[in-house]
Write an enzyme that holds these catalytic residues in place. Structure first.
Site, PDB file in Angstrom:
ATOM      1  N   GLY A 163       1.650   2.976  -2.556  1.00 48.48           N
ATOM      2  CA  GLY A 163       1.317   3.858  -3.680  1.00 48.48           C
ATOM      3  C   GLY A 163       1.989   3.380  -4.959  1.00 48.48           C
ATOM      4  O   GLY A 163       2.347   4.176  -5.826  1.00 48.48           O
ATOM      5  N   LYS A 164       2.125   2.063  -5.083  1.00 50.30           N
ATOM      6  CA  LYS A 164       2.779   1.502  -6.282  1.00 50.30           C
ATOM      7  C   LYS A 164       1.996   1.849  -7.535  1.00 50.30           C
ATOM      8  O   LYS A 164       2.562   2.147  -8.576  1.00 50.30           O
ATOM      9  CB  LYS A 164       2.901  -0.025  -6.143  1.00 50.30           C
ATOM     10  CG  LYS A 164       3.854  -0.457  -5.049  1.00 50.30           C
ATOM     11  CD  LYS A 164       3.902  -1.964  -4.901  1.00 50.30           C
ATOM     12  CE  LYS A 164       2.658  -2.551  -4.300  1.00 50.30           C
ATOM     13  NZ  LYS A 164       2.428  -2.217  -2.888  1.00 50.30           N
ATOM     14  N   ARG A 203     -10.237  -2.836   4.897  1.00 48.15           N
ATOM     15  CA  ARG A 203      -9.798  -2.997   6.291  1.00 48.15           C
ATOM     16  C   ARG A 203      -8.948  -1.802   6.732  1.00 48.15           C
ATOM     17  O   ARG A 203      -8.128  -1.316   5.946  1.00 48.15           O
ATOM     18  CB  ARG A 203      -8.922  -4.246   6.437  1.00 48.15           C
ATOM     19  CG  ARG A 203      -9.688  -5.531   6.279  1.00 48.15           C
ATOM     20  CD  ARG A 203      -8.812  -6.717   6.607  1.00 48.15           C
ATOM     21  NE  ARG A 203      -7.785  -6.944   5.598  1.00 48.15           N
ATOM     22  CZ  ARG A 203      -6.897  -7.937   5.642  1.00 48.15           C
ATOM     23  NH1 ARG A 203      -6.897  -8.771   6.659  1.00 48.15           N
ATOM     24  NH2 ARG A 203      -6.020  -8.099   4.692  1.00 48.15           N
ATOM     25  N   GLY A 216      -4.594  -4.085  -4.861  1.00 47.01           N
ATOM     26  CA  GLY A 216      -5.514  -3.015  -5.264  1.00 47.01           C
ATOM     27  C   GLY A 216      -4.693  -1.769  -5.459  1.00 47.01           C
ATOM     28  O   GLY A 216      -4.346  -1.091  -4.512  1.00 47.01           O
ATOM     29  N   HIS A 217      -4.334  -1.486  -6.688  1.00 50.87           N
ATOM     30  CA  HIS A 217      -3.490  -0.339  -6.977  1.00 50.87           C
ATOM     31  C   HIS A 217      -4.362   0.857  -7.361  1.00 50.87           C
ATOM     32  O   HIS A 217      -5.036   0.825  -8.386  1.00 50.87           O
ATOM     33  CB  HIS A 217      -2.503  -0.666  -8.101  1.00 50.87           C
ATOM     34  CG  HIS A 217      -1.489  -1.698  -7.699  1.00 50.87           C
ATOM     35  ND1 HIS A 217      -0.508  -2.165  -8.536  1.00 50.87           N
ATOM     36  CD2 HIS A 217      -1.299  -2.341  -6.526  1.00 50.87           C
ATOM     37  CE1 HIS A 217       0.231  -3.049  -7.892  1.00 50.87           C
ATOM     38  NE2 HIS A 217      -0.241  -3.178  -6.674  1.00 50.87           N
ATOM     39  N   GLN A 246       2.144  -6.239  -3.738  1.00 53.69           N
ATOM     40  CA  GLN A 246       2.641  -6.523  -2.382  1.00 53.69           C
ATOM     41  C   GLN A 246       4.062  -5.946  -2.235  1.00 53.69           C
ATOM     42  O   GLN A 246       4.459  -5.152  -3.063  1.00 53.69           O
ATOM     43  CB  GLN A 246       2.584  -8.018  -2.046  1.00 53.69           C
ATOM     44  CG  GLN A 246       1.170  -8.553  -1.885  1.00 53.69           C
ATOM     45  CD  GLN A 246       0.499  -8.901  -3.193  1.00 53.69           C
ATOM     46  OE1 GLN A 246       1.101  -9.483  -4.083  1.00 53.69           O
ATOM     47  NE2 GLN A 246      -0.757  -8.545  -3.335  1.00 53.69           N
ATOM     48  N   ASP A 260       0.813  -1.227   0.000  1.00 54.76           N
ATOM     49  CA  ASP A 260       0.000   0.000   0.000  1.00 54.76           C
ATOM     50  C   ASP A 260       0.842   1.271   0.000  1.00 54.76           C
ATOM     51  O   ASP A 260       0.421   2.306   0.516  1.00 54.76           O
ATOM     52  CB  ASP A 260      -0.956   0.031   1.212  1.00 54.76           C
ATOM     53  CG  ASP A 260      -1.735  -1.260   1.342  1.00 54.76           C
ATOM     54  OD1 ASP A 260      -2.261  -1.705   0.308  1.00 54.76           O
ATOM     55  OD2 ASP A 260      -1.805  -1.810   2.451  1.00 54.76           O
TER      56      ASP A 260
HETATM   57  P1  GDP Z   1      -0.594   0.373  -3.819  1.00 54.97           P
HETATM   58  O1  GDP Z   1      -1.347  -0.902  -3.641  1.00 54.97           O
HETATM   59  O2  GDP Z   1       0.834   0.293  -3.417  1.00 54.97           O
HETATM   60  O3  GDP Z   1      -0.781   0.969  -5.181  1.00 54.97           O
HETATM   61  O4  GDP Z   1      -1.231   1.407  -2.804  1.00 54.97           O
HETATM   62  P2  GDP Z   1      -2.789   1.661  -2.512  1.00 54.97           P
HETATM   63  O5  GDP Z   1      -3.463   2.039  -3.735  1.00 54.97           O
HETATM   64  O6  GDP Z   1      -3.354   0.539  -1.730  1.00 54.97           O
HETATM   65  O7  GDP Z   1      -2.691   2.849  -1.469  1.00 54.97           O
HETATM   66  C1  GDP Z   1      -2.076   4.022  -1.730  1.00 54.97           C
HETATM   67  C2  GDP Z   1      -3.114   5.120  -1.550  1.00 54.97           C
HETATM   68  O8  GDP Z   1      -2.437   6.353  -1.416  1.00 54.97           O
HETATM   69  C3  GDP Z   1      -4.004   5.299  -2.770  1.00 54.97           C
HETATM   70  O9  GDP Z   1      -5.260   5.743  -2.367  1.00 54.97           O
HETATM   71  C4  GDP Z   1      -3.274   6.382  -3.564  1.00 54.97           C
HETATM   72  O10 GDP Z   1      -4.141   7.124  -4.381  1.00 54.97           O
HETATM   73  C5  GDP Z   1      -2.752   7.233  -2.463  1.00 54.97           C
HETATM   74  N1  GDP Z   1      -1.506   7.931  -2.765  1.00 54.97           N
HETATM   75  C6  GDP Z   1      -0.433   7.482  -3.460  1.00 54.97           C
HETATM   76  N2  GDP Z   1       0.558   8.410  -3.454  1.00 54.97           N
HETATM   77  C7  GDP Z   1       0.078   9.458  -2.727  1.00 54.97           C
HETATM   78  C8  GDP Z   1       0.629  10.714  -2.328  1.00 54.97           C
HETATM   79  O11 GDP Z   1       1.770  11.040  -2.628  1.00 54.97           O
HETATM   80  N3  GDP Z   1      -0.166  11.511  -1.547  1.00 54.97           N
HETATM   81  C9  GDP Z   1      -1.436  11.164  -1.174  1.00 54.97           C
HETATM   82  N4  GDP Z   1      -2.137  11.996  -0.416  1.00 54.97           N
HETATM   83  N5  GDP Z   1      -1.978   9.983  -1.537  1.00 54.97           N
HETATM   84  C10 GDP Z   1      -1.231   9.156  -2.289  1.00 54.97           C
END
Ligand code: GDP
Length: 440
Positions: free
Chosen positions: A9-10, A294, A34-35, A215, A7
């Protein structure tokens, strides 16, 4: 690659980097990922598709290392199509394994078994069947996307698989399952290809390929906090196995980390803050699972974990996300080492036993915070680039570089696609991954 517990922010960073790529390949995991990507048209959460599918002229490949739930994948494509966002080309590896209803049922059965033996031993998996599907892959009982178009082979493989699942209650009848799989396989057939030669040819043509990890390092089945891990290899090595690309063709390995740390599910988390400030991170950072909803456990940046992930992955650069969430805090704790119960300290190699890691006391250094990322500051950063980042934030990023030996190349200061700034390397210096620290 994710550098923490997931999670980070990939999705957003891969989407940002996707602008210069021809192929984006998801190399592991399945619908448990879930990206999230924020586009002008609204938020998109990609589960089994690579984020390349959102861009014209880009191929989004779901690679051989994945376990794919074909019906869910179809729905994901249909939903994107309805919103007019399916712009790239979808290609699915014929070697990717099929996630079946039996795997989900088995996941629940395994979780209950663990809880029965020890109520504290639950792993907190997403219960989507990912673990059992990977187990069947290794056990050679699995069914691959390429099997869906071969009814006789599919039927035989399902019968063998079912023979190994006598312990799992309420399995759907084989006839019904075989018919459903053949139908969805027929609809997906035009997208299912042998993908590795496509990538080799692309490399030969000097096209850019981006591997999108799902992951993260600390969830690697071998090098993570076993058994509180996923069942695949979310490291750079795993991304190669999950795509069929040889290590000698890799130019860069970008580790993605939040400016703080979160974890979903059970398992050791040394810098977890269970108090008010952890609640602040959860609330302001919107820290809830993109797939499961969650609440995520929240805590502070852990440089011991980052050093470990950097060594494991050979990161050539970091992307640091969500610095805006910490904006406005006066001071920010950062863990630089662990104090262990025997009085020893740990700086860069986490213990291989989860029980030992759970005993680690984080030792914090306190760094000054930076101002809130209000719109004016965001506009300035967008216009002027990294030089407009607040000096205290630059100091924070410098500490990451000093402590890990890896340069910070990208900084996310908001969820939107545009809200990412590149930090150019000094005088065009390109960092090569090495266990010798980077000196700039
Ligand atoms: P992933 O599975 O690694 O892609 O991460 P997720 O999508 O589960 O969670 C990352 C969350 O943070 C998402 O809602 C993104 O839109 C958000 N996000 C990513 N980079 C940033 C950032 O630099 N700032 C903010 N405020 N949100 C971010």
């Amino acid at each position: 690659m994710g550098a923490q517990f997931g999670d980070e922010g990939k999705g957003k960073i891969t989407d940002f980097l996707a602008a210069g790529a021809r192929y984006i390949v998801r190399t592991g995991g399945g619908p448990n990922a879930g990206h999230s990507i924020h586009l002008a048209e609204g938020q998109v959460v990609l589960h089994q598709l690579a984020c390349g599918v959102l861009r014209h002229g880009v191929v989004g490949m779901s690679g051989p290392g994945m376990v794919i739930e074909p019906t869910k994948l179809e729905t994901e494509m249909q939903e994107l199509e309805q919103r007019g966002l399916l712009r790239g080309q979808v290609v699915l590896s014929d070697r990717a394994h099929v996630l079946l209803p039996v795997h989900r049922l088995e996941d629940a059965w395994e979780d209950e078994l663990r809880a029965k033996k020890n109520p504290n031993a639950g792993l907190g998996t997403t219960r989507q069947g990912i673990g059992p599907a990977y187990a069947d892959r290794s056990g050679r009982f699995g069914i691959r996307l390429g099997d869906l178009a071969r009814p006789a082979r599919l039927r035989e493989a399902l019968e063998l698989l079912y023979a190994t699942k006598a312990h799992v209650p309420n399995l759907p009848p084989i006839d019904q399952l075989a018919t459903e799989l053949a139908e969805v396989g027929g609809r997906l057939a035009p997208l299912i290809r042998q993908t590795e030669p496509i990538l080799w040819d692309a490399i030969a043509r000097h096209e850019t390929i981006l591997l999108e990890g799902a992951q993260s390092a600390l969830l690697d089945v071998d090098f993570g906090t076993y058994p509180f891990v996923t069942s695949s290899h979310p490291t750079s090595a795993g991304a190669l196995v999950g795509s069929g690309i040889p290590p000698t063709e890799v130019d860069e390995v970008i580790g993605i980390t939040k400016a703080y740390t979160t974890r979903v599910g059970a398992g050791p988390f040394p810098t977890e803050d269970t108090g008010e400030r952890g609640e602040f991170l959860r609330r302001v950072g919107g820290e809830r699972g993109a797939t499961t909803g969650r609440p995520r456990r929240c805590g502070w940046l852990d440089l011991v974990l980052l050093r470990y992930a950097a060594r494991l992955n050979g990161f050539t650069g970091f992307a640091v996300s969500k610095v805006d969430i910490l904006g406005g805090l006066e001071e920010i704790p950062v863990c630089t080492q662990y104090l262990m119960p025997d009085g020893s300290t740990i700086r860069d190699v986490i213990p291989s036993q989860a029980d030992d890691l759970a005993q680690a006391q984080p030792v914090y250094e306190t760094l000054p915070g930076w101002p809130e990322f209000h719109q004016r500051l965001k506009d300035r950063v967008r216009r002027e680039g990294a030089s407009a980042l607040p000096s205290t934030l630059r100091r924070y990023l410098d500490r990451i570089v000093e402590e890990t030996g890896v340069p910070v190349q990208y900084v996310g200061y908001g969820a939107d696609r545009e809200e990412t700034v590149t930090i150019p390397p000094p005088s065009g210096h390109v960092h090569r991954a090495s266990l010798t620290p980077w000196t700039g």
